[in-house]
Design a protein around this motif. Structure first.
Motif, PDB file in Angstrom:
ATOM      1  N   UNK A 166      32.998  58.047  25.040  1.00 62.73           N
ATOM      2  CA  UNK A 166      31.985  58.588  24.131  1.00 62.73           C
ATOM      3  C   UNK A 166      31.455  59.902  24.689  1.00 62.73           C
ATOM      4  N   UNK A 167      31.193  60.857  23.792  1.00 61.81           N
ATOM      5  CA  UNK A 167      30.597  62.136  24.185  1.00 61.81           C
ATOM      6  C   UNK A 167      29.360  62.418  23.355  1.00 61.81           C
ATOM      7  N   UNK A 168      28.243  62.706  24.036  1.00 67.00           N
ATOM      8  CA  UNK A 168      27.003  63.148  23.392  1.00 67.00           C
ATOM      9  C   UNK A 168      26.898  64.653  23.580  1.00 67.00           C
ATOM     10  N   UNK A 169      26.955  65.402  22.485  1.00 68.95           N
ATOM     11  CA  UNK A 169      26.883  66.860  22.531  1.00 68.95           C
ATOM     12  C   UNK A 169      25.423  67.306  22.443  1.00 68.95           C
ATOM     13  N   UNK A 170      25.023  68.243  23.317  1.00 67.51           N
ATOM     14  CA  UNK A 170      23.638  68.699  23.317  1.00 67.51           C
ATOM     15  C   UNK A 170      22.700  67.588  23.721  1.00 67.51           C
ATOM     16  N   UNK A 171      23.032  66.928  24.819  1.00 69.30           N
ATOM     17  CA  UNK A 171      22.353  65.683  25.201  1.00 69.30           C
ATOM     18  C   UNK A 171      20.952  65.887  25.752  1.00 69.30           C
ATOM     19  N   UNK A 172      20.584  67.114  26.139  1.00 70.36           N
ATOM     20  CA  UNK A 172      19.257  67.337  26.712  1.00 70.36           C
ATOM     21  C   UNK A 172      19.040  66.477  27.938  1.00 70.36           C
ATOM     22  N   UNK A 173      17.989  65.683  27.942  1.00 75.52           N
ATOM     23  CA  UNK A 173      17.674  64.832  29.094  1.00 75.52           C
ATOM     24  C   UNK A 173      18.226  63.419  28.921  1.00 75.52           C
ATOM     25  N   UNK A 174      19.143  63.251  27.964  1.00 72.20           N
ATOM     26  CA  UNK A 174      19.850  61.978  27.854  1.00 72.20           C
ATOM     27  C   UNK A 174      19.154  60.912  27.033  1.00 72.20           C
ATOM     28  N   UNK A 211      17.938  70.227  32.936  1.00 71.93           N
ATOM     29  CA  UNK A 211      17.946  69.095  32.014  1.00 71.93           C
ATOM     30  C   UNK A 211      18.941  68.036  32.468  1.00 71.93           C
ATOM     31  N   UNK A 212      20.119  68.486  32.874  1.00 73.69           N
ATOM     32  CA  UNK A 212      21.185  67.546  33.228  1.00 73.69           C
ATOM     33  C   UNK A 212      20.895  66.818  34.535  1.00 73.69           C
ATOM     34  N   UNK A 213      20.303  67.512  35.499  1.00 76.36           N
ATOM     35  CA  UNK A 213      19.926  66.821  36.742  1.00 76.36           C
ATOM     36  C   UNK A 213      18.922  65.718  36.436  1.00 76.36           C
ATOM     37  N   UNK A 214      17.967  66.047  35.598  1.00 77.77           N
ATOM     38  CA  UNK A 214      16.960  65.061  35.215  1.00 77.77           C
ATOM     39  C   UNK A 214      17.592  63.939  34.406  1.00 77.77           C
ATOM     40  N   UNK A 215      18.469  64.304  33.473  1.00 77.76           N
ATOM     41  CA  UNK A 215      19.132  63.303  32.626  1.00 77.76           C
ATOM     42  C   UNK A 215      19.904  62.299  33.471  1.00 77.76           C
ATOM     43  N   UNK A 216      20.591  62.812  34.496  1.00 75.71           N
ATOM     44  CA  UNK A 216      21.371  61.921  35.357  1.00 75.71           C
ATOM     45  C   UNK A 216      20.469  60.938  36.090  1.00 75.71           C
TER      46      UNK A 216
END
Length: 383
Positions: free
Chosen positions: A197-205, A229-234
């Motif tokens: 699955x791929x979430x496009x424009x995921x922001x903070x998840x 955003x991605x560090x936080x999302x992870x």
């Protein structure tokens, strides 16, 4: 959002979210109430005034939106409404950012995950698209792609997003859109079981984690233009027990192989891009899907046909005063034609009833909106 004037980390949706002090929370609640007042008390009156002014313009050979704006500008309440609308947004980010900065060390410590289930990949050479760089979307200082090497911009978006949405998008998890997108998948195909699955424009998840929860056996990826955003999302996903692989990419052209996903989706991304980008993203969705794969793109349930001058003017003002670059384009697009031109079949266009938990439904999808936050516009198609 029902919040008491005291919070502790253990009581929140996940431990990474910034915890406001008593005074910070009081400020955030004030901004929430101010935004509600502007939205529920002042804005409807402007709509009534606009209806009267639009009627006076009937038959005039002039641009109806521009003419209506000129006439609305003669009303002092119109300028006051615009000023309060923008100022409440500015106060929101200012207050949340100060609270996040105070907790920076704690948040960075919480983000150090031992033996993570997922991963995060950023690219120092990445250049964000022009529509992201040209203005701070939602007036958030620094914008979606701001990166100082930390995860603090993501933390600001998380807490600020919950306040901005007034708690109506899943409280502090802010995940109703992601849950609703997954509910749409199950509404159309109850036995669908994607492997990737791929979430496009995921922001903070906030929409990515629901996909991982709904399909726990799938390999889930999320992409966005913002490294912070991605560090936080992870870190956020790890604290919520979700294994997600995040990477810094543009949804217009990713580095994934052809036909490498079973489900590609996005949540309220198109109105923050451009008309050209929207077309490219739909085409990229098609490229990435395997035969039988499904694309689901969710947007705000405010689509219209340009026939209402006040709706048109409101959209213009939203784009200008809240930095929503493709607000009008996304809300007037012909998504069926767009999907079919990109090679999708079995295209469905309509409104999915809001779902707090995807697998619990409601599995209700139809041609009419049930209202803002009660349903979301969804366009989906099969490869």
């Amino acid at each position: 959002m029902t919040v008491q004037l005291s919070e502790d980390r253990a009581a929140l949706a996940h431990p990474l979210i910034a915890v406001p002090s008593h005074d910070e929370l009081a400020e955030q609640l004030f901004v929430r109430d101010l935004k509600l007042y502007v939205m529920q008390q002042i804005e409807p009156v402007q709509g009534q005034i606009a209806a009267q002014e639009a009627k006076a313009l009937e038959g005039a050979e002039t641009n109806s939106t521009a003419a209506l704006r000129t006439r609305m500008a003669t009303h002092e309440s119109f300028g006051s409404w615009l000023a309060l609308k923008r100022e409440s947004q500015r106060q929101l980010w200012h207050g949340v950012a100060r609270s996040v900065e105070r907790q920076a060390d704690d948040l960075e410590a919480l983000a150090r995950i031992e033996n993570p289930k997922g991963s995060v990949r950023t690219d120092p050479s990445f250049v964000e698209p022009a529509y992201v760089a040209q203005g701070d979307i939602h007036l958030m200082p620094g914008g979606n792609a701001h990166d100082d090497g930390s995860l603090l911009q993501g933390a600001v978006m998380d807490r600020g997003g919950a306040v901005y949405m007034l708690g109506r998008n899943g409280g502090m998890l802010n995940d109703l859109r992601g849950q609703t997108a997954m509910a749409h998948v199950l509404t159309r195909f109850p036995d669908f079981s994607p492997k990737r699955i791929l979430d496009m424009g995921c922001g903070i998840g906030t929409s990515t984690v629901p996909a991982a929860q709904c399909f726990p056996d799938a390999e889930v990826h999320g992409i966005d233009v913002g490294a912070s955003m991605l560090r936080y999302a992870h870190a956020r996903a790890e604290h919520l027990g979700a294994a997600v692989h995040f990477s810094q990419q543009s949804a217009e052209k990713t580095d994934f192989e052809d036909a490498s996903f079973d489900l590609v989706f996005s949540c309220v991304m198109f109105h923050e891009t451009s008309q050209a980008a929207t077309m490219a993203i739909v085409e990229e969705s098609r490229r990435l899907l395997r035969p039988g794969g499904l694309a689901v793109h969710l947007e705000v349930p405010l689509l219209h046909d340009n026939s209402d001058p006040w709706v048109e003017l409101s959209g213009e003002l939203e784009a200008q005063f809240n930095n929503e670059p493709n607000w009008r384009g996304a809300l007037t697009a012909d998504y069926r034609a767009l999907f079919e031109a990109s090679g999708f079949k079995d295209v469905e266009i309509g409104y999915q009833a809001t779902s707090p938990a995807a697998r619990s439904g409601p599995f209700r999808f139809g041609p009419e909106s049930e209202g803002v936050f009660r349903s979301w516009f969804v366009a989906s198609g099969v490869v």
